[in-house]
Design an enzyme around this catalytic site. Structure first.
Site, PDB file in Angstrom:
ATOM      1  N   PRO A   9       5.603   2.991   3.711  1.00 34.36           N
ATOM      2  CA  PRO A   9       4.264   3.027   3.228  1.00 34.36           C
ATOM      3  C   PRO A   9       3.656   1.709   3.371  1.00 34.36           C
ATOM      4  O   PRO A   9       4.451   0.460   3.457  1.00 34.36           O
ATOM      5  CB  PRO A   9       4.482   3.366   1.858  1.00 34.36           C
ATOM      6  CG  PRO A   9       5.983   2.931   1.543  1.00 34.36           C
ATOM      7  CD  PRO A   9       6.515   3.597   2.640  1.00 34.36           C
ATOM      8  N   ASN A  10       2.371   1.601   3.873  1.00 38.15           N
ATOM      9  CA  ASN A  10       1.731   0.386   3.858  1.00 38.15           C
ATOM     10  C   ASN A  10       1.953  -0.194   5.279  1.00 38.15           C
ATOM     11  O   ASN A  10       1.266  -1.321   5.724  1.00 38.15           O
ATOM     12  CB  ASN A  10       1.672  -0.667   2.638  1.00 38.15           C
ATOM     13  CG  ASN A  10       1.352  -0.034   1.397  1.00 38.15           C
ATOM     14  OD1 ASN A  10       0.298   0.733   1.402  1.00 38.15           O
ATOM     15  ND2 ASN A  10       2.228  -0.069   0.412  1.00 38.15           N
ATOM     16  N   ARG A  17      -2.685  -6.378   6.229  1.00 40.74           N
ATOM     17  CA  ARG A  17      -2.217  -6.716   4.917  1.00 40.74           C
ATOM     18  C   ARG A  17      -1.213  -8.013   4.869  1.00 40.74           C
ATOM     19  O   ARG A  17      -0.372  -8.188   5.854  1.00 40.74           O
ATOM     20  CB  ARG A  17      -1.030  -5.397   4.866  1.00 40.74           C
ATOM     21  CG  ARG A  17      -0.012  -5.541   3.958  1.00 40.74           C
ATOM     22  CD  ARG A  17       1.143  -4.524   4.266  1.00 40.74           C
ATOM     23  NE  ARG A  17       1.888  -4.476   3.203  1.00 40.74           N
ATOM     24  CZ  ARG A  17       3.109  -4.032   3.057  1.00 40.74           C
ATOM     25  NH1 ARG A  17       3.748  -3.531   4.145  1.00 40.74           N
ATOM     26  NH2 ARG A  17       3.906  -4.091   1.868  1.00 40.74           N
ATOM     27  N   TYR A  22       3.219 -10.687   6.827  1.00 40.21           N
ATOM     28  CA  TYR A  22       3.661  -9.612   7.970  1.00 40.21           C
ATOM     29  C   TYR A  22       2.960 -10.085   9.404  1.00 40.21           C
ATOM     30  O   TYR A  22       3.216  -9.054  10.051  1.00 40.21           O
ATOM     31  CB  TYR A  22       3.059  -8.223   7.362  1.00 40.21           C
ATOM     32  CG  TYR A  22       3.922  -7.822   5.873  1.00 40.21           C
ATOM     33  CD1 TYR A  22       5.220  -7.611   6.161  1.00 40.21           C
ATOM     34  CD2 TYR A  22       3.154  -7.773   4.748  1.00 40.21           C
ATOM     35  CE1 TYR A  22       5.811  -7.144   5.036  1.00 40.21           C
ATOM     36  CE2 TYR A  22       3.903  -7.434   3.789  1.00 40.21           C
ATOM     37  CZ  TYR A  22       5.220  -7.389   3.732  1.00 40.21           C
ATOM     38  OH  TYR A  22       5.905  -6.932   2.438  1.00 40.21           O
ATOM     39  N   ASN A  73      12.245   1.164   9.049  1.00 37.75           N
ATOM     40  CA  ASN A  73      11.714   0.494   7.941  1.00 37.75           C
ATOM     41  C   ASN A  73      11.009   1.109   6.771  1.00 37.75           C
ATOM     42  O   ASN A  73       9.762   1.449   6.881  1.00 37.75           O
ATOM     43  CB  ASN A  73      10.476  -0.885   8.415  1.00 37.75           C
ATOM     44  CG  ASN A  73      10.166  -1.535   7.452  1.00 37.75           C
ATOM     45  OD1 ASN A  73      10.316  -1.658   6.122  1.00 37.75           O
ATOM     46  ND2 ASN A  73       9.597  -2.688   7.965  1.00 37.75           N
ATOM     47  N   ALA A  76       8.524  -0.045   0.817  1.00 39.58           N
ATOM     48  CA  ALA A  76       8.628  -0.204  -0.331  1.00 39.58           C
ATOM     49  C   ALA A  76       9.809   0.692  -0.991  1.00 39.58           C
ATOM     50  O   ALA A  76      10.568   0.513  -1.994  1.00 39.58           O
ATOM     51  CB  ALA A  76       7.605  -0.031  -1.452  1.00 39.58           C
ATOM     52  N   GLU A  97      18.241  -0.672   9.844  1.00 45.23           N
ATOM     53  CA  GLU A  97      17.160  -0.913   8.807  1.00 45.23           C
ATOM     54  C   GLU A  97      16.634  -2.046   9.137  1.00 45.23           C
ATOM     55  O   GLU A  97      17.201  -3.132   9.627  1.00 45.23           O
ATOM     56  CB  GLU A  97      17.836  -1.210   7.474  1.00 45.23           C
ATOM     57  CG  GLU A  97      16.974  -1.490   6.202  1.00 45.23           C
ATOM     58  CD  GLU A  97      17.862  -2.147   5.017  1.00 45.23           C
ATOM     59  OE1 GLU A  97      19.150  -2.479   5.077  1.00 45.23           O
ATOM     60  OE2 GLU A  97      17.079  -2.205   4.114  1.00 45.23           O
ATOM     61  N   HIS A  99      13.229  -5.088   8.333  1.00 42.19           N
ATOM     62  CA  HIS A  99      12.361  -5.576   7.584  1.00 42.19           C
ATOM     63  C   HIS A  99      11.414  -7.003   8.280  1.00 42.19           C
ATOM     64  O   HIS A  99      12.407  -7.548   8.756  1.00 42.19           O
ATOM     65  CB  HIS A  99      12.872  -6.040   6.044  1.00 42.19           C
ATOM     66  CG  HIS A  99      13.604  -4.866   5.185  1.00 42.19           C
ATOM     67  ND1 HIS A  99      12.568  -3.785   4.765  1.00 42.19           N
ATOM     68  CD2 HIS A  99      14.655  -4.591   5.318  1.00 42.19           C
ATOM     69  CE1 HIS A  99      13.438  -3.102   4.433  1.00 42.19           C
ATOM     70  NE2 HIS A  99      14.595  -3.420   4.487  1.00 42.19           N
ATOM     71  N   ARG A 106      12.454 -12.792  -1.475  1.00 44.78           N
ATOM     72  CA  ARG A 106      11.019 -12.788  -2.144  1.00 44.78           C
ATOM     73  C   ARG A 106      11.452 -12.291  -3.462  1.00 44.78           C
ATOM     74  O   ARG A 106      12.513 -12.869  -4.347  1.00 44.78           O
ATOM     75  CB  ARG A 106      10.289 -11.481  -1.492  1.00 44.78           C
ATOM     76  CG  ARG A 106       9.954 -12.171  -0.065  1.00 44.78           C
ATOM     77  CD  ARG A 106       9.266 -10.984   0.771  1.00 44.78           C
ATOM     78  NE  ARG A 106       8.092 -10.529   0.166  1.00 44.78           N
ATOM     79  CZ  ARG A 106       7.255  -9.598   0.438  1.00 44.78           C
ATOM     80  NH1 ARG A 106       7.726  -8.815   1.439  1.00 44.78           N
ATOM     81  NH2 ARG A 106       6.026  -9.209  -0.083  1.00 44.78           N
ATOM     82  N   ARG A 110      13.018  -6.859  -5.037  1.00 42.58           N
ATOM     83  CA  ARG A 110      13.264  -6.293  -3.517  1.00 42.58           C
ATOM     84  C   ARG A 110      14.516  -6.669  -2.799  1.00 42.58           C
ATOM     85  O   ARG A 110      15.038  -6.483  -1.813  1.00 42.58           O
ATOM     86  CB  ARG A 110      12.285  -7.233  -2.551  1.00 42.58           C
ATOM     87  CG  ARG A 110      10.977  -7.040  -2.752  1.00 42.58           C
ATOM     88  CD  ARG A 110       9.886  -7.555  -1.938  1.00 42.58           C
ATOM     89  NE  ARG A 110       8.539  -7.901  -2.347  1.00 42.58           N
ATOM     90  CZ  ARG A 110       7.702  -6.711  -2.331  1.00 42.58           C
ATOM     91  NH1 ARG A 110       7.951  -5.565  -1.630  1.00 42.58           N
ATOM     92  NH2 ARG A 110       6.413  -6.939  -2.733  1.00 42.58           N
TER      93      ARG A 110
HETATM   94  C1  DQA Z   1       9.160  -4.568   4.039  1.00 41.92           C
HETATM   95  C2  DQA Z   1       9.566  -5.422   2.918  1.00 41.92           C
HETATM   96  C3  DQA Z   1       9.641  -4.543   1.607  1.00 41.92           C
HETATM   97  O1  DQA Z   1       9.846  -5.061   0.407  1.00 41.92           O
HETATM   98  C4  DQA Z   1       8.074  -4.138   1.483  1.00 41.92           C
HETATM   99  O2  DQA Z   1       7.908  -3.302   0.379  1.00 41.92           O
HETATM  100  C5  DQA Z   1       7.476  -3.587   2.755  1.00 41.92           C
HETATM  101  C6  DQA Z   1       7.528  -4.303   3.907  1.00 41.92           C
HETATM  102  C7  DQA Z   1       9.358  -5.466   5.358  1.00 41.92           C
HETATM  103  O3  DQA Z   1       9.113  -5.196   6.519  1.00 41.92           O
HETATM  104  O4  DQA Z   1       9.198  -6.993   5.232  1.00 41.92           O
HETATM  105  O5  DQA Z   1       6.380  -2.854   2.651  1.00 41.92           O
HETATM  106  O6  DQA Z   1      10.110  -3.640   4.199  1.00 41.92           O
END
Ligand code: DQA
Length: 142
Positions: A9-10, A17, A22, A73, A76, A97, A99, A106, A110
């Site tokens: 998501p996102n 964003r 990011y 990735n 959230a 995985e 990020h 953070r 998280r």
């Molecule tokens: C993320 C880190 C997560 O905590 C966050 O919710 C994201 C992006 C990252 O790529 O740094 O949406 O996965």
């Protein structure tokens, strides 16, 4: 070698964003960068992004017997989803995985990653280049 790159998501909002966290690259820029990098190393890539947990689970399941590695990735859902952890375990496809930020540096919420227990490695805090590192890690395994 076929690699599935799955974003949660996102991450479709990359570039817009929270750019201070990011970066300014868009999701399309990211996919193009990964596809080019992988192709130069002889690997084929497929991309999937969803804001919906069940759709991400379906995508992981679709990898069974079809792809050689997953770059994931979960965004959230990293911090909440037992379903994604179970899906990665179920398919038995080597999964890295990724990020973009370092979630461990953070907010406290998280710091938990459910999916990590099913992954062969985690790359975090290296910006979008972390996806390229994940591709390298998967290529090294073959
Ligand atoms: C993320 C880190 C997560 O905590 C966050 O919710 C994201 C992006 C990252 O790529 O740094 O949406 O996965």
């Amino acid at each position: 070698m076929k690699i599935m790159v799955i974003n949660g998501p996102n991450l479709n909002m990359l570039g817009v964003r929270e750019p201070e966290i990011y970066g300014r690259e868009t999701y399309a820029d990211l996919c193009e960068k990964i596809a080019r990098y992988a192709a130069e190393r002889g690997a084929e890539t497929e991309f999937y992004q969803s804001n919906h947990e069940g759709d991400l689970v379906d995508c992981v399941q679709s990898c069974h017997g079809r792809v050689d590695g997953i770059v994931l990735n979960p965004a959230a859902y990293t911090h909440t989803s037992v379903a994604l952890l179970d899906a990665v375990r179920a398919v038995g496809v080597p999964t890295v995985e990724v990020h973009i930020s370092d979630p461990d540096a953070r907010e406290d919420f998280r710091r938990v990653s459910y999916v990590r227990a099913a992954c062969v490695a985690t790359v975090k805090g290296h910006g979008t280049n972390g996806y390229l590192e994940a591709v390298d890690l998967l290529l090294k395994r073959t």
